[in-house]
Design a protein around this motif. Sequence first.
Motif, short mmCIF file in Angstrom:
data_model
loop_
_atom_site.label_atom_id
_atom_site.label_comp_id
_atom_site.label_asym_id
_atom_site.label_seq_id
_atom_site.Cartn_x
_atom_site.Cartn_y
_atom_site.Cartn_z
N SER A 14 0.83 -1.20 0.00
CA SER A 14 0.00 0.00 0.00
C SER A 14 0.86 1.25 0.00
CB SER A 14 -0.92 0.01 1.22
OG SER A 14 -0.17 0.16 2.41
N THR A 69 -1.56 7.28 2.00
CA THR A 69 -3.00 7.26 1.72
C THR A 69 -3.69 5.96 2.14
OG1 THR A 69 -2.82 6.30 -0.50
CG2 THR A 69 -2.54 8.69 -0.30
N HIS A 124 -4.15 3.42 0.36
CA HIS A 124 -4.65 2.68 -0.79
C HIS A 124 -3.74 1.48 -1.03
CE1 HIS A 124 -6.58 6.63 -1.64
NE2 HIS A 124 -7.55 5.87 -2.12
N ILE A 168 -3.97 0.11 -7.83
CA ILE A 168 -4.18 1.30 -6.99
C ILE A 168 -5.18 2.19 -7.71
CG2 ILE A 168 -3.11 3.36 -5.99
CD1 ILE A 168 -2.22 0.84 -4.63
N ALA A 214 -6.40 7.77 -5.83
CA ALA A 214 -5.26 7.92 -4.92
C ALA A 214 -4.38 9.09 -5.36
CB ALA A 214 -4.45 6.64 -4.88
#
Length: 262
Positions: free
Chosen positions: A157, A161, A163, A183, A187
């Motif tokens: 990730s 963020t 994500h 992703i 993002a």
Amino acid sequence: MLFLLLFCFSLGITIHSHIFHRSTFINSANFISGGVYGTVTNISDYFSLKTYNNRLIDENIRLREELLKNGISEIDSTVTSSTDSTTNYVLHRAEVYKNSYKAPKNYLLINKGSHQGIKEDMGVITSGGIIGIVENTSANYAVVQSVLNTNSQINASLKNTNHFGTLSWNEKKDYRKVQLTDIPKQANIKIGDTIITGGMSSIFPKGILVGTVEKFTFNQSGNAYIIDVKLNNDMTNVGYVYIIENKDKNEIEQLLETTENE
């Protein structure tokens, strides 16, 4: 010569067609190659002691800095035992006897196996970040599927963020980079952003360093990013590793399997 040729051919068929024979062959091969590479490694390590010592010193400095940040002044000097009795993870230390990084499917051979508590699907890291996942074990050795392997898929990730997506390796790229996919385009990504393990599996805990964003583009559908990640680890120079044991792994996997079968 004809007899030997036919014998080798029949032996190969037997190994590939029977699970027991194949398992025995793999364990024996790991044992023999482990002994040979162990001798070679011992000789080369003698001439690399200064480099390894400097790395250990740097790692100890980083560990003590983290302890100070958390208000802890002392640490158990052994790596093989947890410093926190409530943690779900235990680290085992091992030495790398063989490492490949130029083939489509790269592996490492380490000098710890089932007798030392090493099992398949355990994560492998260094102080610099992720290395791979244990694929096969014998009594005293284990083969690790490198992150530089086209079969490798690791949850990772964006640190800033949260994500997350799938970390894989495109063999057409070089050994210093891996790719992070899936992703979402929502993002906010910047060059230099830190990539870490996502913690969405029972193999790696969240927060293990992977590397930094070097380049990113959209996939063909335009709804997700393809990110080139520069690895923090130098995969051409791996001497010692830590194997991560998740003490709750079996419980987590059994619960997920039960849920999926309902």
